[in-house]
Design an enzyme around this catalytic site. Structure first.
Site, PDB file in Angstrom:
ATOM      1  CB  CYS A 122      -0.922  -0.013   1.221  1.00 55.36           C
ATOM      2  SG  CYS A 122      -2.120   1.336   1.210  1.00 55.36           S
ATOM      3  CB  THR A 378     -27.233   1.615  10.775  1.00 54.70           C
ATOM      4  OG1 THR A 378     -28.187   1.499   9.714  1.00 54.70           O
ATOM      5  CG2 THR A 378     -27.966   1.906  12.081  1.00 54.70           C
ATOM      6  CG  ASN A 380     -31.813   3.200  11.079  1.00 61.24           C
ATOM      7  OD1 ASN A 380     -31.475   4.037  11.908  1.00 61.24           O
ATOM      8  ND2 ASN A 380     -31.853   1.907  11.363  1.00 61.24           N
TER       9      ASN A 380
END
Length: 484
Positions: A122, A378, A380
């Site tokens: 990387c 989250t 949602n």
């Protein structure tokens, strides 16, 4: 920071006159460098080789300065620095000297600019830490290769290699070798510290590649001195996935119709609803749950990317680690079998957390919070849908990653994974987690084609934390076995 007689730190000042003086000093230094460059003829006579070498060295130093000025002209938060850096570049170009241009559009090769480690080659992380290492007074000789670092650090090479690619192979013998090496031994506290850092940066490499993070403009791979073609991009842009702003960044769905992508989201929502209903109605036996786990673990071996996928070119960082041929291998191939790691026997919550906190105070708490934030995060939402409970999907992603590492949760039905994660998503997950340097834009675009980029970034957060926890579990279990 100094580069020869040039000081760049004045550009960070909030005082405009200080920045102006620093810019003038840099401008004069650049002009001085340009005067040192002589035209190089083809096939010069041998007696001119020394002068040619001096000119080449001066050009290399000038190019480093020009690359830094390019970065400042694009990214510096001070408008005067951006404008004057661009002006210096323009002046150099007027002298007939080729100036650099950025490769790519923004910080990511995968995500539009408007949204938006060494075992895994990387270069982004390597560049970042090389600069930080030198900034705090690190010995530049260490950067010439692992063999130039102190023996104590060299001894970590084997553990680092196994942790990054095949953590299930770590045993208490590996730990004993590090702790009992007479002259260059590690203490338990030091080793825990090292393991946390190694696993953290392995997971960061996954995030960097998974989100298509581009090298900083002034670093290798972030700019080029090649002239653009008529269509305003060259072959190096194509291999980077930079075909043009509109074509590359319009939508993660690519050429797939919106209707088809919409149907995929609706189908996934329906599967989640049915699985929840099945959970409420009946529960599979422990024997059936174990069978489903073994089946999923076995099938994960055959999830792989195409060999002809074009991944992003990166700087050669092989000098920073040994055994460049050592990489990820599926642990059940060729008849080799590793017993399943049962979380009920050794878990982060009940065992790893307390071990880290005891030997590396407070860090166990910080890591635990990091795991929970990524797992519980989250909005949602699912694409265009709102007020969606995504816990089932998040758990499937987390447990699939651990399943690839042989880690089993007795209370989870692994049959849900095949219902919720399609093949293109599994390919992306496995590549980002196990061989992140092979991640391509095509893989990124091919899963969850109607989802927002922010939702895909959240997926990457889940991937890297699940990976870090898997590596930690194997390493900490080996340390616990050594201690007992």
């Amino acid at each position: 920071m100094e580069e020869g007689e040039v000081r760049w730190d004045g550009l960070c000042s909030r005082d405009a006159s200080t920045r102006d003086a620093a810019l003038e000093n840099i401008r004069q230094a650049v002009l001085k460098r340009t005067a040192q460059i002589s035209p190089v003829k083809e096939d010069p006579p041998p007696e001119l080789s020394e002068g040619r070498l001096a000119s080449a060295t001066a050009l290399e130093r000038l190019n480093e300065m020009l690359a830094r000025l390019l970065m400042l002209s694009k990214r510096c938060p001070f408008r005067d620095v951006r404008e004057k850096s661009a002006s210096v570049l323009s002046n150099v170009q007027e002298l007939g000297i080729r100036i650099p241009r950025p490769l790519g559009h923004g910080p990511s090769r995968f995500i539009p600019e408007k949204e938006a480690a060494a075992r895994h080659q990387c270069s982004y992380l390597v560049n970042l830490h090389v600069n930080d290492f030198l900034h705090v007074g690190g010995d530049p000789k260490w950067l010439n290769g692992l063999e130039n670092a102190p023996h104590k650090l060299q001894n970590l090479g084997e553990l680092n290699k196994i942790l990054a690619h095949r953590p299930w192979l770590i045993t208490k013998e590996h730990i004993e070798q590090l702790l009992k090496t007479e002259e260059h031994s590690w203490s338990l506290a030091e080793l825990i510290h090292a393991v946390v850092l190694l696993t953290h940066y392995h997971s960061l490499a996954s995030f960097t590649f998974g989100c298509g993070i581009s090298p900083e403009i002034h670093c290798e791979g972030g700019h080029t001195f090649k002239l653009p073609s008529v269509s305003n991009y060259c072959i190096c842009d194509i291999t980077n996935g930079n075909h043009g702003v509109d074509e590359t960044h319009d939508s993660p769905a690519g050429s797939i119709s919106n209707t088809e992508s919409f149907c995929e989201v609706e189908a996934l929502m329906e599967k989640m609803k049915k699985l929840q209903e099945c959970r409420d109605e009946e529960e599979a036996s422990q024997e059936e749950m174990a069978t489903r786990f073994e089946r999923e673990k076995r099938e994960s071996m055959f999830v792989c990317c195409s060999e002809d996928e074009e991944s992003a070119p990166t700087r050669d960082v092989s000098r920073h680690f040994e055994d460049t041929s050592y990489g990820y291998k599926d642990f059940s191939r060729h008849g080799m079998h590793v017993p399943t790691f049962r979380v009920q026997d050794y878990s982060w919550e009940d065992h790893g957390y307390s071990l880290v906190n005891r030997l590396y105070p407070d860090v166990g708490q910080l890591i635990d919070e990091k795991f929970h934030i990524a797992y519980d995060l989250t909005y949602n939402t699912m694409a265009m849908h709102k007020d969606v409970d995504t816990s089932m999907l998040r758990r499937a992603i987390w447990n699939y990653i651990h399943c690839m590492f042989g880690i089993r949760y007795d209370d989870y039905d692994y049959g849900e994974i095949n219902q919720l994660l399609d093949r293109s998503f599994k390919v992306y997950i496995k590549t980002v987690v196990c061989t992140p340097e092979k991640t391509t834009k095509r893989m990124y675009d091919s899963f969850w084609r109607q989802f927002k980029h922010s939702e895909k970034v959240h997926v990457n957060l889940l991937l890297i934390e699940a990976r870090m926890q898997a590596e930690l579990l194997y390493a900490l279990r080996a340390i616990t076995h050594y201690m007992t």
